[in-house]
Scaffold this motif. Structure first.
Motif, PDB file in Angstrom:
ATOM      1  N   LYS A  35       0.840  -1.191   0.000  1.00 43.51           N
ATOM      2  CA  LYS A  35       0.000   0.000   0.000  1.00 43.51           C
ATOM      3  C   LYS A  35       0.879   1.246   0.000  1.00 43.51           C
ATOM      4  CE  LYS A  35      -4.124   1.873   2.344  1.00 43.51           C
ATOM      5  NZ  LYS A  35      -4.965   1.825   1.130  1.00 43.51           N
ATOM      6  N   GLU A  36       0.414   2.263  -0.721  1.00 44.30           N
ATOM      7  CA  GLU A  36       1.086   3.561  -0.715  1.00 44.30           C
ATOM      8  C   GLU A  36       0.167   4.586  -0.055  1.00 44.30           C
ATOM      9  OE1 GLU A  36       4.163   3.415  -4.478  1.00 44.30           O
ATOM     10  OE2 GLU A  36       2.172   4.288  -4.821  1.00 44.30           O
ATOM     11  N   TYR A  37       0.776   5.524   0.665  1.00 43.24           N
ATOM     12  CA  TYR A  37       0.035   6.537   1.399  1.00 43.24           C
ATOM     13  C   TYR A  37       0.564   7.922   1.040  1.00 43.24           C
ATOM     14  CZ  TYR A  37      -0.054   2.355   4.420  1.00 43.24           C
ATOM     15  OH  TYR A  37      -0.122   1.073   4.899  1.00 43.24           O
ATOM     16  N   THR A  38      -0.240   8.941   1.337  1.00 49.82           N
ATOM     17  CA  THR A  38       0.264  10.307   1.357  1.00 49.82           C
ATOM     18  C   THR A  38       0.828  10.577   2.748  1.00 49.82           C
ATOM     19  OG1 THR A  38      -1.815  11.256   2.143  1.00 49.82           O
ATOM     20  CG2 THR A  38      -1.547  10.997  -0.255  1.00 49.82           C
ATOM     21  N   LEU A  39       1.521  11.683   2.897  1.00 52.49           N
ATOM     22  CA  LEU A  39       2.048  12.032   4.220  1.00 52.49           C
ATOM     23  C   LEU A  39       0.911  12.176   5.231  1.00 52.49           C
ATOM     24  CD1 LEU A  39       4.596  12.739   5.863  1.00 52.49           C
ATOM     25  CD2 LEU A  39       4.249  15.131   5.212  1.00 52.49           C
ATOM     26  N   ASP A  40      -0.233  12.709   4.789  1.00 51.14           N
ATOM     27  CA  ASP A  40      -1.370  12.884   5.695  1.00 51.14           C
ATOM     28  C   ASP A  40      -1.945  11.553   6.169  1.00 51.14           C
ATOM     29  OD1 ASP A  40      -1.683  15.816   5.735  1.00 51.14           O
ATOM     30  OD2 ASP A  40      -2.067  15.580   3.599  1.00 51.14           O
ATOM     31  N   GLN A  41      -1.665  10.466   5.464  1.00 50.29           N
ATOM     32  CA  GLN A  41      -2.198   9.146   5.824  1.00 50.29           C
ATOM     33  C   GLN A  41      -1.203   8.304   6.619  1.00 50.29           C
ATOM     34  OE1 GLN A  41      -2.925   8.025   1.700  1.00 50.29           O
ATOM     35  NE2 GLN A  41      -5.149   8.118   2.030  1.00 50.29           N
ATOM     36  N   ILE A  42      -0.158   8.922   7.127  1.00 49.68           N
ATOM     37  CA  ILE A  42       0.929   8.165   7.733  1.00 49.68           C
ATOM     38  C   ILE A  42       0.472   7.350   8.941  1.00 49.68           C
ATOM     39  CG2 ILE A  42       1.741  10.083   9.189  1.00 49.68           C
ATOM     40  CD1 ILE A  42       4.613   9.083   8.570  1.00 49.68           C
ATOM     41  N   ASN A  43      -0.432   7.881   9.734  1.00 50.83           N
ATOM     42  CA  ASN A  43      -0.883   7.129  10.910  1.00 50.83           C
ATOM     43  C   ASN A  43      -1.705   5.915  10.515  1.00 50.83           C
ATOM     44  OD1 ASN A  43       0.262   8.706  13.132  1.00 50.83           O
ATOM     45  ND2 ASN A  43      -1.080  10.336  12.394  1.00 50.83           N
ATOM     46  N   GLU A  44      -2.424   6.002   9.404  1.00 50.27           N
ATOM     47  CA  GLU A  44      -3.103   4.821   8.864  1.00 50.27           C
ATOM     48  C   GLU A  44      -2.074   3.755   8.511  1.00 50.27           C
ATOM     49  OE1 GLU A  44      -5.338   3.416   4.753  1.00 50.27           O
ATOM     50  OE2 GLU A  44      -5.335   5.544   5.270  1.00 50.27           O
TER      51      GLU A  44
END
Length: 387
Positions: free
Chosen positions: A360-369
């Protein structure tokens, strides 16, 4: 296929440079996204655009407070990644703006005993400065609009859109390598593959047990596959991780939740024991169990870094009588400037699996996910993509 990452022109960059970063302000709490200021690069340092950063269990150990000697509050975490050089400070001779690079979480000073004796992955330069600071003992990251310093994990702090990195902590790579794949070589891939081929020095036809089939463990498994090992046994408590293990080259898997005695199961598959056991979790109990899995003359390799308060208890009588060995592997006993380009060559030859490693790839804002999924064991590797 590679992708050109947009970066500001070097001459247009003014310092302090404002960007966003994920900051650990409390242990066992979500990271906080805030604006930060990045200072001008000093002698031998580069100002870089972080293109991708892996969500690694080592960062989770920091969040949990497992390694107090390595952490402080606040701190910008992130130690596995790749990006693009934006601007070079004075004295930089190996890089220019626009160069792509993998980031190293341990410097390679080139002059200490470890570097001079072929062990640059254990360079002592990382441990002679205050925690989270650069070579001069200062931080290069501050809360925006203030001079309140924020230390950075491994003096890089990759959970930030931009950062400062010493040229000693950069490995140049070809533009043909996607940076969101190259980022994984900066920790998980080098640590796992290197533990097999550099530390254990596994050879064709040998037998290997890998305990813990997360990001590092999967790379230990594919390192054993690349080395030509015979039986490659993956051990984990989660079936989805064992399914990953088979994809990466495990010939056998053992679910610790479904057997009464993991050690006995290993001996059923390999009577007399295996040549190598790799603890990719970082747990004293696993090391002790591994000692009972190996044959005489075999080796247990501690790959994962255990909490600081754990100690291993081994029967000293058996240690001498059987010539069994215990070995530590930091950063896969890496020679980064040699080993990492070789690993990327294997990727281009389709012999090293990087695409399959990214769940999975995330944005910086999704780091806690990303950390929530890591805690639950739902991913092989998650990557923060910042472009």
């Amino acid at each position: 296929m590679s992708q050109e990452i947009p970066i500001p022109a070097a001459e247009s960059v003014k310092f302090p440079f404002k960007c966003r970063a994920a900051i650990m302000e409390e242990f066992n709490k979500p990271l906080v996204i805030k604006d930060v200021d990045i200072d001008e690069p000093q002698f031998g340092e580069c100002f870089v655009k972080v293109a991708a950063a892996g969500v690694c269990h080592s960062d989770l150990h920091m969040i949990k407070g497992d390694w107090p000697a390595l952490s402080t509050l606040p701190m910008v975490l992130g130690h596995e990644g790749a990006g693009v050089v934006v601007k070079c400070g004075p004295g930089v001779t190996r890089f220019k703006p626009g160069d792509n690079a993998i980031f190293l979480f341990i410097p390679n000073c080139g002059t200490c005993e470890s570097c001079q004796t072929g062990r640059p992955g254990s360079c002592s330069g990382a441990f002679t400065r205050p925690t989270g600071t650069w070579a001069d003992g200062q931080s290069r990251i501050h809360y925006h609009g203030t001079r309140k310093a924020i230390p950075a994990m491994s003096a890089i702090g990759l959970f930030s859109e931009y950062t400062i990195i010493s040229q000693d902590q950069l490995v140049p790579i070809k533009k043909s390598i996607p940076l969101n794949r190259a980022s994984l070589v900066g920790c998980a891939v080098m640590t796992g593959v290197g533990a097999v081929v550099n530390t254990a020095k596994a050879t064709v036809g040998t037998t290997v047990v890998v305990v813990g089939c997360g990001g590092v463990g999967l790379n230990a498994i594919q390192g054993a596959r690349i080395a030509g090992c015979d039986k490659i046994i993956g051990v984990d408590l989660l079936q989805n991780k064992l399914d990953f293990a088979k994809q990466f080259g495990a010939t056998h898997v053992i679910n610790g939740n479904e057997v009464a005695d993991t050690i006995a199961e290993v001996h059923k598959l390999c009577p007399g024991g295996v040549d190598y056991v790799l603890d990719c979790i970082g747990n004293a109990k696993v090391i002790e169990q591994g000692f009972m899995m190996i044959k005489g003359g075999g080796t247990v390799v501690a790959v994962g870094i255990a909490p600081q308060d754990q100690a291993v208890s081994i029967n000293a009588f058996m240690l001498a009588l059987t010539e069994k060995k215990l070995a530590g592997s930091l950063y896969g006993s890496a020679r980064p400037q040699v080993d990492m380009p070789r690993l990327l060559n294997l990727y281009e030859q389709k012999r090293l699996m990087l695409d399959e490693l990214v769940s999975k790839e995330y944005t910086l804002d999704q780091i806690n996910e990303g950390f929530d999924l890591l805690r639950g064991g739902a991913v092989a590797r998650g990557v923060i993509k910042m472009y």
